[in-house]
Design a protein around this motif. Structure first.
Motif, mmCIF file in Angstrom:
data_model
loop_
_atom_site.group_PDB
_atom_site.id
_atom_site.type_symbol
_atom_site.label_atom_id
_atom_site.label_comp_id
_atom_site.label_asym_id
_atom_site.label_seq_id
_atom_site.Cartn_x
_atom_site.Cartn_y
_atom_site.Cartn_z
ATOM 1 N N ALA A 187 -17.219 -8.341 -35.866
ATOM 2 C CA ALA A 187 -17.593 -9.481 -34.882
ATOM 3 C C ALA A 187 -16.395 -9.335 -33.744
ATOM 4 O O ALA A 187 -16.478 -9.701 -32.830
ATOM 5 C CB ALA A 187 -17.764 -10.567 -35.840
ATOM 6 N N ASP A 188 -15.147 -9.293 -34.546
ATOM 7 C CA ASP A 188 -13.877 -9.571 -33.614
ATOM 8 C C ASP A 188 -13.991 -8.262 -32.625
ATOM 9 O O ASP A 188 -13.481 -8.545 -31.522
ATOM 10 C CB ASP A 188 -12.706 -9.099 -34.537
ATOM 11 N N CYS A 189 -14.558 -7.004 -32.818
ATOM 12 C CA CYS A 189 -14.434 -5.964 -31.815
ATOM 13 C C CYS A 189 -15.673 -6.219 -30.921
ATOM 14 O O CYS A 189 -15.411 -5.835 -29.888
ATOM 15 C CB CYS A 189 -14.687 -4.753 -32.737
ATOM 16 N N TYR A 190 -16.834 -6.666 -31.335
ATOM 17 C CA TYR A 190 -17.873 -7.080 -30.166
ATOM 18 C C TYR A 190 -17.399 -8.272 -29.423
ATOM 19 O O TYR A 190 -17.576 -8.154 -28.292
ATOM 20 C CB TYR A 190 -19.169 -7.383 -30.989
ATOM 21 N N LEU A 191 -16.664 -9.128 -29.781
ATOM 22 C CA LEU A 191 -16.144 -10.261 -29.028
ATOM 23 C C LEU A 191 -15.294 -9.606 -27.730
ATOM 24 O O LEU A 191 -15.350 -10.037 -26.866
ATOM 25 C CB LEU A 191 -15.435 -11.388 -30.107
ATOM 26 N N PHE A 210 -23.648 -9.420 -26.113
ATOM 27 C CA PHE A 210 -23.889 -10.901 -26.295
ATOM 28 C C PHE A 210 -24.910 -11.117 -27.283
ATOM 29 O O PHE A 210 -24.941 -11.877 -28.351
ATOM 30 C CB PHE A 210 -24.044 -11.622 -25.050
ATOM 31 N N ALA A 211 -25.899 -10.160 -27.282
ATOM 32 C CA ALA A 211 -27.030 -10.349 -28.081
ATOM 33 C C ALA A 211 -26.636 -10.163 -29.504
ATOM 34 O O ALA A 211 -26.956 -10.814 -30.497
ATOM 35 C CB ALA A 211 -28.194 -9.608 -27.598
ATOM 36 N N ILE A 212 -26.008 -9.110 -29.635
ATOM 37 C CA ILE A 212 -25.255 -8.777 -31.048
ATOM 38 C C ILE A 212 -24.390 -9.839 -31.547
ATOM 39 O O ILE A 212 -24.492 -10.264 -32.705
ATOM 40 C CB ILE A 212 -24.390 -7.464 -30.966
ATOM 41 N N CYS A 213 -23.569 -10.471 -30.795
ATOM 42 C CA CYS A 213 -22.591 -11.603 -30.971
ATOM 43 C C CYS A 213 -23.402 -12.648 -31.512
ATOM 44 O O CYS A 213 -22.876 -13.332 -32.525
ATOM 45 C CB CYS A 213 -21.623 -11.779 -30.045
ATOM 46 N N GLU A 214 -24.447 -12.723 -30.718
ATOM 47 C CA GLU A 214 -25.093 -14.351 -31.247
ATOM 48 C C GLU A 214 -25.772 -14.079 -32.521
ATOM 49 O O GLU A 214 -25.947 -14.821 -33.293
ATOM 50 C CB GLU A 214 -26.303 -14.190 -30.071
ATOM 51 N N LEU A 216 -24.746 -12.070 -35.029
ATOM 52 C CA LEU A 216 -23.489 -12.119 -35.968
ATOM 53 C C LEU A 216 -23.042 -13.678 -36.105
ATOM 54 O O LEU A 216 -22.847 -14.190 -37.325
ATOM 55 C CB LEU A 216 -22.284 -11.524 -35.562
ATOM 56 N N TYR A 217 -23.062 -14.523 -35.020
ATOM 57 C CA TYR A 217 -22.916 -16.117 -35.010
ATOM 58 C C TYR A 217 -23.941 -16.470 -36.145
ATOM 59 O O TYR A 217 -23.475 -17.472 -36.845
ATOM 60 C CB TYR A 217 -22.621 -16.659 -33.720
ATOM 61 N N ASN A 218 -25.163 -16.277 -35.931
ATOM 62 C CA ASN A 218 -26.156 -16.969 -36.560
ATOM 63 C C ASN A 218 -26.237 -16.400 -38.202
ATOM 64 O O ASN A 218 -26.439 -17.214 -38.941
ATOM 65 C CB ASN A 218 -27.431 -16.550 -36.061
ATOM 66 N N GLN A 219 -25.652 -15.343 -38.347
ATOM 67 C CA GLN A 219 -25.350 -14.969 -39.593
ATOM 68 C C GLN A 219 -24.178 -15.425 -40.403
ATOM 69 O O GLN A 219 -23.605 -15.156 -41.284
ATOM 70 C CB GLN A 219 -25.372 -13.364 -39.745
ATOM 71 N N GLU A 220 -23.361 -16.303 -39.663
ATOM 72 C CA GLU A 220 -22.131 -16.859 -40.157
ATOM 73 C C GLU A 220 -21.199 -16.101 -40.111
ATOM 74 O O GLU A 220 -19.967 -16.093 -41.200
ATOM 75 C CB GLU A 220 -22.522 -17.741 -41.326
ATOM 76 N N HIS A 221 -21.139 -14.819 -39.596
ATOM 77 C CA HIS A 221 -19.778 -13.845 -39.514
ATOM 78 C C HIS A 221 -18.645 -14.475 -38.552
ATOM 79 O O HIS A 221 -17.862 -13.747 -38.525
ATOM 80 C CB HIS A 221 -20.387 -12.462 -39.172
ATOM 81 N N ILE A 222 -19.142 -15.273 -37.486
ATOM 82 C CA ILE A 222 -18.208 -15.700 -36.640
ATOM 83 C C ILE A 222 -18.198 -17.357 -36.670
ATOM 84 O O ILE A 222 -19.254 -17.789 -36.751
ATOM 85 C CB ILE A 222 -18.681 -15.441 -35.064
#
Length: 549
Positions: A187-191, A210-214, A216-222
């Motif tokens: 997640a840090d790398c995608y951000l 951004f779609a990937i980050c969204e 990962l955020y929904n999966q609580e990895h960010i």
């Protein structure tokens, strides 16, 4: 009785070491302790460091064992956030593994060598170590170290303003972390890649990331606190004013937001047309005593005060920003000079030692030097041939991409004038001719390709000039507006490439990277475009549409 987990860990490690010593493990007590430290390196680096510290120099036997201990100790120090700037610990590994190590051992040695250089701000040397590590990684199975190397190399590329490689490195690292289920690192790398793609106005790529980050955020990895600033910057670059206001309203608890995020929010309020909320956040930032990138506050405050009509404070903050910006560059230049002086001193020292050895062993060394010279020349020729082949492949790829993009523009209904379409057709015709006549596998291909591509670069200039003249005939008011704002013919050529629908990256291929940044900056200044908030391509196409109406 409560026992602290770190103390328990140390006790367990001590017990294991004692048992190894009592049983006299088949590989020997030192090798067994090294094996244990290696197995704990990822999950318990503090325990690994405790084990390695328990091994004294007198316990080590042979170059291989000394090298392994040196490498593992360097790894443990790094994973326990103990930064080093000297090679006192790692040197045995540097002396041994490049010639005798496995691909994994070579990769790790180069990576931690690069980390030490990077800690000492010797970025050129760090990059050389990282490139050697990537070469060694071709036969390595340690993909986690490869991913970490790519991230470290990417941060140097960012400091060198090479944002394309910064984005590329982080995307490659993200996939490697994901394969190992290291989702937080992924997640840090995608951000990082999202930030980089927005910096270079690569909005299509930013949308995908951004779609990937969204997800990962929904999966609580960010966490929200980490994700908020990146999402804010993305919406500021691509969204509407309502979308921007909506995400600003999501952060109601300012005490949970970092200083950088507070200033980003202030900048976004300014973009959304609400300078009063922006000023409130600036005051909150000052009163709370928060910290951030020292350049960010005056950069944001300049625009906020200007929007509020407080031109005196706006000018003051602008002058403060300019002085700090200049000071930072002077400091970078000073450090660069210090690095060069130190490098020069080391080179002189090495040269003196080389001369002493040459004088002592002249007879035998002369023959060896001749043989080594022949080998070096052959290796350099091979490397040069490989580099040349790679360069040609890259340039062919760029030309193919240009051809496909221009064809796409012609086939789409963009409402372009006939004269502009004719200029594009001429350029496509030249590219078609090039691919038909020049791309062939024969001995003179390299020389022929160099000559042909030089002609294509010249034709690129002609293409831009003809496009500008076509727009002058079909959109006279638009072109007159650009000329009235002081744009040169070269700058108007640049603008016209955006007007026909090319992206920032594609325009950069015509202009070349270094000039691309300078021209973009000059045009934004002359047209009064905010360099941090408006995509120049979108702005130009909207501006042209206004004159058409």
């Amino acid at each position: 009785m409560h026992i602290h987990p770190l103390r328990l860990s140390a006790a367990v490690v001590a017990l294991v070491i004692a048992l190894m010593a009592m049983t006299g493990c088949r590989r020997g007590p030192v090798d067994a302790r090294l094996d244990l430290a290696d197995s704990l390196m990822e999950s318990r680096p503090d325990s690994a460091l405790t084990i390695l510290d328990s091994i004294s120099a007198a316990d080590l036997r042979g170059d291989a064992q000394k090298a392994r201990h040196a490498l593992l100790l360097s790894m443990a120090l790094d994973k326990n956030y103990i930064d080093t700037t000297t090679f006192d610990v790692l040197q045995p590994a540097i002396d041994y593994y490049p010639r005798h190590g496995s691909p994994d051992e070579k990769l790790r040695t180069y990576y931690y060598q690069g980390r030490i250089y990077q800690n000492a701000h010797l970025y050129d040397e760090a990059l050389r170590a990282y490139y050697d590590g990537l070469e060694a990684s071709q036969h390595s199975i340690d993909t986690l170290t490869v991913a970490r190397l790519l991230v470290a190399q990417g941060f140097i590329m960012e400091s060198y303003l090479n944002m394309e490689e910064y984005v590329s490195n982080n995307l490659r690292a993200a996939k490697l972390f994901q394969e190992k289920d290291r989702f937080e690192d992924c997640a840090d790398c995608y951000l990082n890649a999202l930030y980089g793609s927005l910096t270079i106005d690569s909005l299509n790529l930013a949308d995908s990331i951004f779609a990937i980050c969204e997800e990962l955020y929904n999966q609580e990895h960010i966490t929200f606190d980490k994700y908020f600033t990146y999402k804010l910057n993305y919406i500021q670059a691509t969204g509407t004013t309502d979308e921007l206001r909506n995400i600003l309203n999501q952060s109601s608890k300012l005490e949970t937001v970092s200083g950088d995020a507070i200033l980003d929010m202030a900048d976004c309020y300014l973009t959304a047309g609400d300078p009063y909320s922006a000023k409130y956040l600036l005051d909150y930032y000052s009163d709370a005593g928060l910290s951030c990138d020292s350049l960010k506050y005056p950069a944001v405050a300049t625009g906020v005060y200007e929007a509020l009509g407080d031109y005196a404070n706006s000018l003051q903050e602008y002058q403060r920003f300019s002085n700090m910006f200049l000071g930072r560059h002077v400091e970078v230049y000073r450090k660069k000079l210090e690095q060069n002086d130190e490098r020069h001193r080391l080179e002189i020292h090495v040269e003196k030692e080389r001369n002493a050895r040459r004088n002592l062993f002249w007879g035998t060394a002369a023959i060896i030097c001749i043989l080594v010279l022949v080998v070096i020349i052959l290796l350099q020729k091979r490397q040069k041939d490989a580099a040349t082949a790679e360069t040609l492949r890259h340039r062919i790829t760029n030309l193919e991409a240009e051809h496909d993009r221009l064809e796409e523009i012609l086939q789409s209904d963009r409402g372009l004038p006939a004269e502009v379409k004719q200029a594009i057709k001429e350029r496509v015709k030249i590219l078609n001719s090039f691919f038909a006549n020049e791309i062939s596998a024969h001995d003179s291909f390299t020389k022929s390709f160099e000559s042909a591509t030089s002609s294509l670069l010249s034709d690129s200039e002609s293409f831009m000039n003809s496009t500008r003249l076509a727009f002058k005939a079909t959109h006279p008011k638009f072109m007159e507006y650009l000329e009235d704002h002081g744009l040169t013919d070269t700058e108007i050529n640049y603008v016209c490439l955006y007007a026909i629908g090319l992206s920032g990256k594609e325009v950069g291929e015509y202009i070349q990277l270094k000039r691309h940044y300078h021209l973009s900056s000059d045009i934004r200044r002359k047209l009064g475009i905010d360099g941090h908030q408006t995509n120049i391509g979108i702005y130009i196409r909207k501006l042209m549409a206004e004159f058409d109406n």
